[in-house]
Design a protein around this motif. Structure first.
Motif, PDB file in Angstrom:
ATOM      1  N   PRO A  52       0.662  -1.567  -0.226  1.00 45.51           N
ATOM      2  CA  PRO A  52      -0.307   0.190  -0.162  1.00 45.51           C
ATOM      3  C   PRO A  52       0.973   0.991   0.049  1.00 45.51           C
ATOM      4  O   PRO A  52       2.071   1.144   0.456  1.00 45.51           O
ATOM      5  N   LYS A  53       0.091   2.394  -0.681  1.00 43.92           N
ATOM      6  CA  LYS A  53       1.108   3.740  -0.692  1.00 43.92           C
ATOM      7  C   LYS A  53       0.985   3.944   0.190  1.00 43.92           C
ATOM      8  O   LYS A  53       2.461   5.357   0.534  1.00 43.92           O
ATOM      9  N   GLU A  54       0.078   3.714   1.389  1.00 42.76           N
ATOM     10  CA  GLU A  54       0.534   4.990   3.240  1.00 42.76           C
ATOM     11  C   GLU A  54       1.710   4.462   3.364  1.00 42.76           C
ATOM     12  O   GLU A  54       1.944   4.832   4.220  1.00 42.76           O
ATOM     13  N   VAL A  55       2.282   3.319   3.028  1.00 43.42           N
ATOM     14  CA  VAL A  55       2.928   2.222   4.603  1.00 43.42           C
ATOM     15  C   VAL A  55       4.228   3.226   3.663  1.00 43.42           C
ATOM     16  O   VAL A  55       5.121   3.371   4.269  1.00 43.42           O
ATOM     17  N   ILE A  56       4.134   3.201   2.012  1.00 41.37           N
ATOM     18  CA  ILE A  56       5.301   4.015   1.553  1.00 41.37           C
ATOM     19  C   ILE A  56       5.773   5.412   2.416  1.00 41.37           C
ATOM     20  O   ILE A  56       6.207   5.848   2.575  1.00 41.37           O
ATOM     21  N   GLU A  57       4.452   6.164   2.280  1.00 45.65           N
ATOM     22  CA  GLU A  57       3.768   7.953   3.101  1.00 45.65           C
ATOM     23  C   GLU A  57       4.744   7.392   4.628  1.00 45.65           C
ATOM     24  O   GLU A  57       5.429   8.496   4.305  1.00 45.65           O
ATOM     25  N   ASN A  58       4.361   6.388   4.497  1.00 42.67           N
ATOM     26  CA  ASN A  58       4.480   6.977   6.447  1.00 42.67           C
ATOM     27  C   ASN A  58       5.693   6.519   6.934  1.00 42.67           C
ATOM     28  O   ASN A  58       6.573   7.119   7.520  1.00 42.67           O
ATOM     29  N   ILE A  59       7.021   5.464   5.493  1.00 45.64           N
ATOM     30  CA  ILE A  59       8.206   5.204   5.971  1.00 45.64           C
ATOM     31  C   ILE A  59       9.167   6.615   5.769  1.00 45.64           C
ATOM     32  O   ILE A  59       9.637   6.889   5.804  1.00 45.64           O
ATOM     33  N   ILE A  60       7.608   7.885   4.396  1.00 45.13           N
ATOM     34  CA  ILE A  60       9.307   8.787   3.946  1.00 45.13           C
ATOM     35  C   ILE A  60       8.692   9.608   4.410  1.00 45.13           C
ATOM     36  O   ILE A  60       9.188  10.746   5.345  1.00 45.13           O
ATOM     37  N   LEU A  61       7.771   9.699   5.968  1.00 46.21           N
ATOM     38  CA  LEU A  61       7.768  10.465   6.539  1.00 46.21           C
ATOM     39  C   LEU A  61       8.355  10.494   7.931  1.00 46.21           C
ATOM     40  O   LEU A  61       8.924  11.210   8.577  1.00 46.21           O
ATOM     41  N   THR A  62       8.733   8.922   8.272  1.00 48.03           N
ATOM     42  CA  THR A  62       9.419   8.704   9.363  1.00 48.03           C
ATOM     43  C   THR A  62      11.149   9.368   9.214  1.00 48.03           C
ATOM     44  O   THR A  62      11.853   9.851   9.882  1.00 48.03           O
ATOM     45  N   ALA A  63      11.244   9.165   7.996  1.00 47.92           N
ATOM     46  CA  ALA A  63      12.785   9.213   7.780  1.00 47.92           C
ATOM     47  C   ALA A  63      12.939  10.815   7.042  1.00 47.92           C
ATOM     48  O   ALA A  63      13.709  11.533   7.914  1.00 47.92           O
ATOM     49  N   LEU A 165      15.794   3.682   6.359  1.00 50.96           N
ATOM     50  CA  LEU A 165      16.449   1.822   6.502  1.00 50.96           C
ATOM     51  C   LEU A 165      15.553   1.119   7.685  1.00 50.96           C
ATOM     52  O   LEU A 165      15.212   0.240   7.339  1.00 50.96           O
ATOM     53  N   ALA A 166      15.524   1.726   8.831  1.00 41.53           N
ATOM     54  CA  ALA A 166      15.293   1.862  10.186  1.00 41.53           C
ATOM     55  C   ALA A 166      13.211   1.504   9.702  1.00 41.53           C
ATOM     56  O   ALA A 166      12.738   0.528  10.160  1.00 41.53           O
ATOM     57  N   ALA A 167      13.103   2.485   9.068  1.00 42.50           N
ATOM     58  CA  ALA A 167      11.297   2.218   9.277  1.00 42.50           C
ATOM     59  C   ALA A 167      10.928   0.801   8.123  1.00 42.50           C
ATOM     60  O   ALA A 167       9.928   0.506   8.618  1.00 42.50           O
ATOM     61  N   ILE A 168      11.955   1.327   7.246  1.00 43.37           N
ATOM     62  CA  ILE A 168      11.516   0.354   5.606  1.00 43.37           C
ATOM     63  C   ILE A 168      11.209  -1.472   6.721  1.00 43.37           C
ATOM     64  O   ILE A 168      10.507  -2.028   6.999  1.00 43.37           O
ATOM     65  N   HIS A 169      12.631  -2.062   7.779  1.00 44.53           N
ATOM     66  CA  HIS A 169      12.828  -2.462   8.236  1.00 44.53           C
ATOM     67  C   HIS A 169      11.397  -2.852   9.668  1.00 44.53           C
ATOM     68  O   HIS A 169      11.278  -4.293   9.497  1.00 44.53           O
ATOM     69  N   HIS A 170      11.105  -1.556  10.336  1.00 47.95           N
ATOM     70  CA  HIS A 170      10.525  -1.876  10.631  1.00 47.95           C
ATOM     71  C   HIS A 170       8.894  -1.822  10.105  1.00 47.95           C
ATOM     72  O   HIS A 170       7.745  -2.991  10.870  1.00 47.95           O
ATOM     73  N   ALA A 171       8.949  -2.123   9.131  1.00 49.49           N
ATOM     74  CA  ALA A 171       7.172  -2.498   8.418  1.00 49.49           C
ATOM     75  C   ALA A 171       7.420  -3.639   7.958  1.00 49.49           C
ATOM     76  O   ALA A 171       6.535  -4.124   7.388  1.00 49.49           O
ATOM     77  N   GLY A 172       8.457  -4.016   9.010  1.00 51.29           N
ATOM     78  CA  GLY A 172       8.324  -5.687   8.143  1.00 51.29           C
ATOM     79  C   GLY A 172       9.437  -5.991   5.767  1.00 51.29           C
ATOM     80  O   GLY A 172       9.079  -7.116   5.575  1.00 51.29           O
ATOM     81  N   LEU A 173       9.894  -5.036   6.093  1.00 48.93           N
ATOM     82  CA  LEU A 173      10.249  -4.945   4.297  1.00 48.93           C
ATOM     83  C   LEU A 173      11.272  -5.233   4.280  1.00 48.93           C
ATOM     84  O   LEU A 173      12.551  -4.855   5.571  1.00 48.93           O
ATOM     85  N   VAL A 174      11.840  -5.199   2.531  1.00 46.14           N
ATOM     86  CA  VAL A 174      13.669  -4.657   2.467  1.00 46.14           C
ATOM     87  C   VAL A 174      13.734  -3.433   1.585  1.00 46.14           C
ATOM     88  O   VAL A 174      12.906  -3.321   1.366  1.00 46.14           O
ATOM     89  N   ALA A 175      14.914  -3.606   1.826  1.00 42.60           N
ATOM     90  CA  ALA A 175      15.536  -2.103   0.774  1.00 42.60           C
ATOM     91  C   ALA A 175      17.121  -3.081   0.356  1.00 42.60           C
ATOM     92  O   ALA A 175      18.134  -3.721   1.241  1.00 42.60           O
ATOM     93  N   LEU A 176      17.368  -2.403  -0.330  1.00 45.29           N
ATOM     94  CA  LEU A 176      18.416  -2.266  -0.401  1.00 45.29           C
ATOM     95  C   LEU A 176      19.349  -0.629  -0.949  1.00 45.29           C
ATOM     96  O   LEU A 176      18.220   0.031  -2.180  1.00 45.29           O
ATOM     97  N   THR A 177      20.505  -0.731  -0.431  1.00 50.76           N
ATOM     98  CA  THR A 177      21.446   0.714  -0.443  1.00 50.76           C
ATOM     99  C   THR A 177      22.035   1.100  -1.701  1.00 50.76           C
ATOM    100  O   THR A 177      22.891   0.228  -1.986  1.00 50.76           O
ATOM    101  N   HIS A 178      21.539   1.003  -3.311  1.00 54.91           N
ATOM    102  CA  HIS A 178      22.064   1.036  -4.510  1.00 54.91           C
ATOM    103  C   HIS A 178      22.704   2.166  -5.352  1.00 54.91           C
ATOM    104  O   HIS A 178      21.945   3.453  -5.069  1.00 54.91           O
ATOM    105  N   THR A 179      24.036   2.466  -5.036  1.00 58.50           N
ATOM    106  CA  THR A 179      24.700   3.431  -5.320  1.00 58.50           C
ATOM    107  C   THR A 179      25.188   2.784  -7.041  1.00 58.50           C
ATOM    108  O   THR A 179      26.517   2.716  -6.914  1.00 58.50           O
TER     109      THR A 179
END
Ligand code: IYR
Length: 228
Positions: A52-63, A165-179
């Motif tokens: 859900p988009k709202e999960v991403i929005e909450n993660i960004i608000l946390t960041a 990254l902490a918020a993504i982990h907290h939501a039970g999702l995963v991420a890659l820090t890609h450069t």
């Protein structure tokens, strides 16, 4: 009830209150938090499953709660879900990465990356349901064309990415820090204004059900900290 505001030198201040704990509770909470953060891993394979988009929005608000120089919050989080834009990003990133892995990275660097089994191919740029591309703002741009420099931009945006990254982990999702490097193509594809530079590209999603991650050891307390 509105907050009692105190004016100091003409500027509004509000009372600060936060939760405090007994020593026993602190010990428990800090250990539980460490154990839980220690479970976070960088993941390169994503399940093709919507979030859900709202999960991403909450993660960004946390960041965006991260501290920043003079509270300028010098960041923009660009969220890409559109498959066509993701495909464009993948093509451009793989072009740069192919060049980097073939010619630009040193032998030592390639050797250091072997345990992670990375290469120039970046399918996750299309499989992850969301790509969050973090841009840093060296300066703020105003509608009248005015510019104002920001402060400690790399520190500030780095902190925001840590929170992200902490918020993504907290939501039970995963991420890659890609450069992908260089990543100027992101300014072009996303048509960002002249005051923004790409900082990190972070695919976010559920881990692929059969994900393996490199077996890593984190450094010990003695090798990461000195107590004086
Ligand atoms: N940017 C490249 C290479 C790369 C570099 C480091 I240092 C890593 O920790 C992982 C990858 C890539 O994304 O493949």
């Amino acid at each position: 009830m509105s907050e009692p505001i105190k004016m100091i030198d003409g500027f509004p201040f509000e009372p600060y209150s936060h939760d405090t704990y007994t020593e026993e509770e602190m010990l428990f909470r800090s250990k539980v938090f460490y154990d839980w953060m220690n479970k976070r891993r960088t993941v390169r394979e994503f399940a093709n499953k919507a979030i859900p988009k709202e999960v991403i929005e909450n993660i960004i608000l946390t960041a965006s709660t991260a501290p920043s120089g003079a509270h300028k919050q010098p960041w923009t989080f660009c969220v890409v879900q559109d498959p066509e834009i993701k495909a464009k990003i993948r093509v451009a990133a793989e072009k740069e990465e192919f060049e980097s892995y073939s010619n630009r990275m040193s032998k030592e660097w390639l050797e250091d990356l072997k345990p992670f089994q990375t290469d120039w191919k970046k399918p996750f740029l299309e499989t992850a349901p969301y790509l969050i591309i973090v841009f840093k703002k060296a300066f703020d741009l105003f509608p009248d064309g005015g510019k104002k420099t920001n402060y400690y931009v790399n520190e500030s945006v780095g902190l925001a990415c840590g929170f992200l990254l902490a918020a993504i982990h907290h939501a039970g999702l995963v991420a890659l820090t890609h450069t992908p490097s260089p990543m100027n193509f992101l300014m072009r594809i996303l048509q960002r204004p002249e005051n923004e530079r790409p900082f990190l590209l972070i695919p976010v999603g559920y881990a692929h059900p059969e994900t393996y991650v490199p077996k890593l050891q984190r450094k010990s307390m003695a090798s990461v900290a000195e107590f004086y």
